[in-house]
Design a protein around this motif. Structure first.
Motif, PDB file in Angstrom:
ATOM      1  N   UNK A  67       0.831  -1.197   0.000  1.00 51.51           N
ATOM      2  CA  UNK A  67       0.000   0.000   0.000  1.00 51.51           C
ATOM      3  C   UNK A  67       0.862   1.243   0.000  1.00 51.51           C
ATOM      4  N   UNK A  68       0.295   2.368  -0.434  1.00 51.95           N
ATOM      5  CA  UNK A  68       1.038   3.633  -0.437  1.00 51.95           C
ATOM      6  C   UNK A  68       0.069   4.780  -0.178  1.00 51.95           C
ATOM      7  N   UNK A  69       0.625   5.915   0.229  1.00 48.78           N
ATOM      8  CA  UNK A  69      -0.161   7.113   0.524  1.00 48.78           C
ATOM      9  C   UNK A  69      -1.272   6.820   1.533  1.00 48.78           C
ATOM     10  N   UNK A  70      -0.955   6.051   2.558  1.00 51.10           N
ATOM     11  CA  UNK A  70      -1.945   5.677   3.563  1.00 51.10           C
ATOM     12  C   UNK A  70      -2.138   6.843   4.538  1.00 51.10           C
ATOM     13  N   UNK A  71      -3.387   7.183   4.825  1.00 51.38           N
ATOM     14  CA  UNK A  71      -3.675   8.283   5.734  1.00 51.38           C
ATOM     15  C   UNK A  71      -3.265   7.926   7.159  1.00 51.38           C
ATOM     16  N   UNK A  72      -3.083   8.974   7.990  1.00 54.86           N
ATOM     17  CA  UNK A  72      -2.532   8.803   9.336  1.00 54.86           C
ATOM     18  C   UNK A  72      -3.370   7.885  10.215  1.00 54.86           C
ATOM     19  N   UNK A  73      -4.713   7.971  10.127  1.00 54.53           N
ATOM     20  CA  UNK A  73      -5.554   7.139  10.993  1.00 54.53           C
ATOM     21  C   UNK A  73      -5.402   5.658  10.670  1.00 54.53           C
ATOM     22  N   UNK A  74      -5.268   5.348   9.382  1.00 56.01           N
ATOM     23  CA  UNK A  74      -5.056   3.953   8.980  1.00 56.01           C
ATOM     24  C   UNK A  74      -3.663   3.500   9.391  1.00 56.01           C
ATOM     25  N   UNK A  75      -2.690   4.401   9.244  1.00 56.92           N
ATOM     26  CA  UNK A  75      -1.320   4.078   9.628  1.00 56.92           C
ATOM     27  C   UNK A  75      -1.238   3.645  11.088  1.00 56.92           C
ATOM     28  N   UNK A  76      -1.933   4.358  11.964  1.00 55.61           N
ATOM     29  CA  UNK A  76      -1.900   4.026  13.391  1.00 55.61           C
ATOM     30  C   UNK A  76      -2.494   2.645  13.660  1.00 55.61           C
ATOM     31  N   UNK A  77      -3.535   2.295  12.922  1.00 57.21           N
ATOM     32  CA  UNK A  77      -4.137   0.966  13.081  1.00 57.21           C
ATOM     33  C   UNK A  77      -3.166  -0.127  12.638  1.00 57.21           C
ATOM     34  N   UNK A  78      -2.476   0.112  11.523  1.00 59.94           N
ATOM     35  CA  UNK A  78      -1.500  -0.862  11.026  1.00 59.94           C
ATOM     36  C   UNK A  78      -0.341  -0.994  12.006  1.00 59.94           C
ATOM     37  N   UNK A  79       0.117   0.142  12.521  1.00 60.15           N
ATOM     38  CA  UNK A  79       1.224   0.127  13.487  1.00 60.15           C
ATOM     39  C   UNK A  79       0.843  -0.666  14.752  1.00 60.15           C
ATOM     40  N   UNK A  80      -0.364  -0.484  15.224  1.00 62.22           N
ATOM     41  CA  UNK A  80      -0.836  -1.228  16.408  1.00 62.22           C
ATOM     42  C   UNK A  80      -0.916  -2.724  16.123  1.00 62.22           C
ATOM     43  N   UNK A  81      -1.363  -3.068  14.904  1.00 63.19           N
ATOM     44  CA  UNK A  81      -1.479  -4.476  14.525  1.00 63.19           C
ATOM     45  C   UNK A  81      -0.097  -5.144  14.461  1.00 63.19           C
TER      46      UNK A  81
END
Length: 340
Positions: A8-22
């Protein structure tokens, strides 16, 4: 084999935080990474979109000022140089060097945000009320400097999502195409159409407002005087042609000011003939109507005018009141500002 796979690319910050937590929860940091990139945001959405343009997925300018000044805006990417084996794994020795990024320059335009907002508001209304099919455009220019205070084309697009088709009727037509290749071709054509800055890229026949140029040239050269009168019976004969006025019954005898107010074709044909072919074309060139303006926007079209050597009395007559040639809005407003 490749060292990694981008998912994925150009992921918005809110989605990024979810991925980081996962990643943290599942302990995947050894094999899943988030790579920071940058994304251009346009906080005013559609405002001045055909002027600003937009950037692509690699942040390179694709239209408008973004494309025109891409080299100045881009700067230089930072990078990290490190030692890896052929599949991207660690080497038995450590080497790493970080090269800092260099920010690009800023570009400040002459656009006045409030004037731009007002122009877009009322241009949108005008397009809707007059059922305009080929998009409308408007320019506001400072007559003293030539600075563009507002430039708009409607319908336009949102540079935050530039690849979406914003004309809902056009989008419905495209989605109704059953052939996949034809649908893709139509979608691409619609994208380029909404990105196109009509103010600089489309030529048109200026019509009656061109009489400002004809009259100003004749006054400057003393080919006419301000107290002359002009008789309009509703038409005028030039060589073997009869050219009619929009008021077929004629305007009768009128002063220069009245000829302007009446937008009288025979009066300005007479003024053009008094000015003469050589002076008329000299002023056409001097007003910049034989060349592009050189405005710092991509895609400016060249005017389409009669070559001087191919002009006779009829061509001079038709050009005198703004017909039989084509120019762009930016070329014409520049000439009008010079006359003012």
């Amino acid at each position: 084999n490749v060292a990694y796979q981008r998912v994925g690319s150009k992921i918005e910050a809110d989605v990024t935080e979810k991925v980081r937590s996962y990643i943290k929860k599942k302990k995947l940091s050894h094999c899943v990474e988030l790579e920071e990139t940058s994304k251009r945001y346009y906080p005013n959405d559609n405002l001045a979109s055909t002027v600003l343009g937009f950037v692509g997925t690699d942040n390179n300018g694709l239209e408008g000022l973004e494309a025109q000044y891409d080299d100045e805006l881009s700067g230089e990417n930072g990078r990290m140089v490190s030692a890896r084996d052929s599949v991207g794994g660690e080497m038995p020795f450590a080497y790493e060097k970080i090269i800092d990024a260099k920010p690009g320059n800023s570009v400040v335009t002459t656009i006045d945000e409030y004037i731009q907002y007002v122009v877009e508001k009322y241009l949108t209304q005008a397009v809707e009320q007059n059922n305009v099919k080929e998009r409308g455009c408007c320019i506001v220019m400072d007559v003293n400097t030539g600075g563009i205070l507002a430039m708009a084309t409607k319908d336009d697009f949102n540079p935050n999502e530039p690849f979406e088709i914003y004309d809902k009727e056009k989008l419905a037509e495209i989605e109704a195409i059953t052939d996949q290749a034809e649908r893709k071709k139509a979608y691409s054509a619609a994208q380029y159409a909404q990105w196109r800055n009509k103010c600089v890229s489309d030529t048109y026949e200026p019509g009656a407002v061109f009489k400002i140029i004809t009259g100003s040239a004749a006054i400057e050269e003393d080919a006419i005087s301000l107290d002359e009168t002009y008789y309009c019976p509703g038409y005028i004969k030039i060589s073997d042609r009869t050219i009619r006025c929009h008021k077929t019954s004629g305007h009768g005898t009128q002063t220069l000011a009245q000829a302007y107010m009446n937008s009288c074709n025979p009066a300005f044909i007479t003024i053009g003939q008094k000015l003469g072919l050589e002076l008329f074309t000299n002023y056409r060139k001097a007003y910049g109507l034989e060349n592009t303006t050189g405005i710092d926007l991509p895609g400016e079209s060249s005017p389409i005018v009669h070559a001087t050597e191919s002009m006779g009395p009829v061509e001079l007559a038709s050009e005198s009141f703004g017909q039989s040639f084509s120019i762009t809005p930016i070329q014409f407003i520049t000439a009008i500002s010079a006359a003012v």
